[in-house]
Design a protein around this motif. Sequence first.
Motif, PDB file in Angstrom:
ATOM      1  N   GLU A 234       1.016  -1.277   0.170  1.00 38.08           N
ATOM      2  CA  GLU A 234       0.047   0.047  -0.052  1.00 38.08           C
ATOM      3  C   GLU A 234       0.940   1.227  -0.068  1.00 38.08           C
ATOM      4  O   GLU A 234       2.280   1.131   0.467  1.00 38.08           O
ATOM      5  CB  GLU A 234      -0.866   0.060   1.302  1.00 38.08           C
ATOM      6  N   ALA A 235       0.357   2.342  -0.569  1.00 36.77           N
ATOM      7  CA  ALA A 235       1.314   3.659  -0.588  1.00 36.77           C
ATOM      8  C   ALA A 235       0.514   4.627  -0.849  1.00 36.77           C
ATOM      9  O   ALA A 235      -0.813   4.560  -1.071  1.00 36.77           O
ATOM     10  CB  ALA A 235       2.339   3.382  -1.625  1.00 36.77           C
ATOM     11  N   THR A 236       0.810   5.935  -0.565  1.00 38.75           N
ATOM     12  CA  THR A 236       0.001   7.371  -0.785  1.00 38.75           C
ATOM     13  C   THR A 236       0.637   7.952  -1.851  1.00 38.75           C
ATOM     14  O   THR A 236       2.030   8.062  -2.203  1.00 38.75           O
ATOM     15  CB  THR A 236       0.093   7.908   0.451  1.00 38.75           C
ATOM     16  N   VAL A 237      -0.086   8.446  -2.781  1.00 34.62           N
ATOM     17  CA  VAL A 237       0.439   9.243  -4.055  1.00 34.62           C
ATOM     18  C   VAL A 237       0.137  10.860  -3.594  1.00 34.62           C
ATOM     19  O   VAL A 237      -0.725  11.296  -3.160  1.00 34.62           O
ATOM     20  CB  VAL A 237      -0.539   9.009  -5.189  1.00 34.62           C
ATOM     21  N   ILE A 238       1.393  11.347  -3.684  1.00 30.04           N
ATOM     22  CA  ILE A 238       1.479  12.970  -3.412  1.00 30.04           C
ATOM     23  C   ILE A 238       1.954  13.656  -4.360  1.00 30.04           C
ATOM     24  O   ILE A 238       2.957  13.194  -5.181  1.00 30.04           O
ATOM     25  CB  ILE A 238       2.611  13.022  -2.195  1.00 30.04           C
ATOM     26  N   ASP A 239       1.421  14.693  -4.866  1.00 27.19           N
ATOM     27  CA  ASP A 239       1.895  15.534  -5.732  1.00 27.19           C
ATOM     28  C   ASP A 239       2.467  16.676  -5.136  1.00 27.19           C
ATOM     29  O   ASP A 239       1.676  17.790  -4.720  1.00 27.19           O
ATOM     30  CB  ASP A 239       0.809  16.128  -6.723  1.00 27.19           C
ATOM     31  N   SER A 240       3.775  16.578  -5.242  1.00 28.62           N
ATOM     32  CA  SER A 240       4.472  17.765  -4.416  1.00 28.62           C
ATOM     33  C   SER A 240       5.778  17.986  -4.876  1.00 28.62           C
ATOM     34  O   SER A 240       6.154  17.178  -5.885  1.00 28.62           O
ATOM     35  CB  SER A 240       4.628  17.698  -2.871  1.00 28.62           C
TER      36      SER A 240
END
Length: 429
Positions: A234-240
């Motif tokens: 599982e993972a988190t998608v971050i736009d930064s």
Amino acid sequence: MELIVDLHTHSHYSRATSRDSTLEGLYKWGKIKGISIIGTGDFTHPSWYLELQEKLEPAEPGLFRLKEKYALEVDASLPQSIQGQAIRFILTVEISNIYSKYGKVRKLHNLIVAPTLEVVSAVGERLSHIGNLKADGRPILGLDSKELLKICLETDPNILFIPAHIWTPYFALFGSNSGFDSIQEAFEELSLEIKAIETGLSSDPFMNWRLDQLQKVAIISNSDAHSPSKLGREATVIDSKLDYFDIVQGIKTNDQRVVGTIEFFPQEGKYHYDGHRDHHVRFSPQETKQHQGICPVCHKPVTVGVDHRVDDLANHPTDYKPPNDKLVEYIIPLVEIIAEVKGTGVSSKPVLGLYEKVYSILGNEFNILRRLSIDAIKKAGFDDLSFAIDKMRKGQVVIEPGYDGVYGTIKIFQDKEERKKLSGQMSLL
Ligand SMILES: [Zn+2]
Ligand SMILES: [Zn+2]
């Protein structure tokens, strides 16, 4: 830029972890999986801290990279197709808090994310007076979670504090056995400092959004990998930007920088349904209610799983979608898909061999599972696999929920017949 972030991992200093859980191991599997930011895990462990100091060097603000002399050796063992992925580390630890509050024993796991090695050693210094940090990479402290949060806030306001896998029955904020019913109950006047929670493998954002109290926080996902090959399940998608402070501010404000999460099918988690593992009793929440919560074999209360517990605390029905919902993508690890296509075990030689071949030709795993066109997978000579990945993307899977510590199974094919029919069609084509 789109970053795939996995904050919750463990080193080989944590109990029940793989010997490969080294910085080199995490780096290698980060490239295979296609993860941008990997949590170091275990930063309070004195020996692991020394390894972090020795093998990492500062990269962008608050982020670290593996020093070249260690990275080159790993790169040499990897195919060209995945070498381009830049890997950054971020300093993290999971703490096991065991304490009593309001007359009950509470067991919560909490994840701490920190911007610098100085902050890490300051946190370690405070905690070393409370428990033995050498005993386990995930130290057990007789410390109220609220007090741990307070220590973090006092040490550095840039720390990110995240209650981990919040639905796990035995070790979590909302756990049915030793948790609380609300963030307020656990953290009292510091509740507003809880800016994010981790779903854990047995729940997904939709389940969490059913609770009003979780609509004000970021819902993030991590692997909790005890072996580097499990990174990114599982993972988190971050736009930064590639920058600790940008990533952490994004999570703390839950703004558009948090794009969403990549999820296990929650039924695959070990505690999705209710039941007793030893007695092969698996109940849906409704079935448990019909049996008054009692196992028909041993006549003791069944272990209440996550689905049931969410239902008990929810304010909204199962199909509820909050106004500020995020992207949710369900995946099955590529090696499991290959095992199913081949009809053999995940750790068998043919499966591991094909797995390596696939990423050697097509690039990292997340690219294959999420982005690459089905046509491109087929054209590379992986017909059956392209068909299976297409079904996964469409959510056409067969689900057997996990319960009482037994992983659930998510199958792409109904049975052997469907798989055989498929390979027949494929060879005709
Ligand atoms: Zn944990
Ligand atoms: Zn039983």
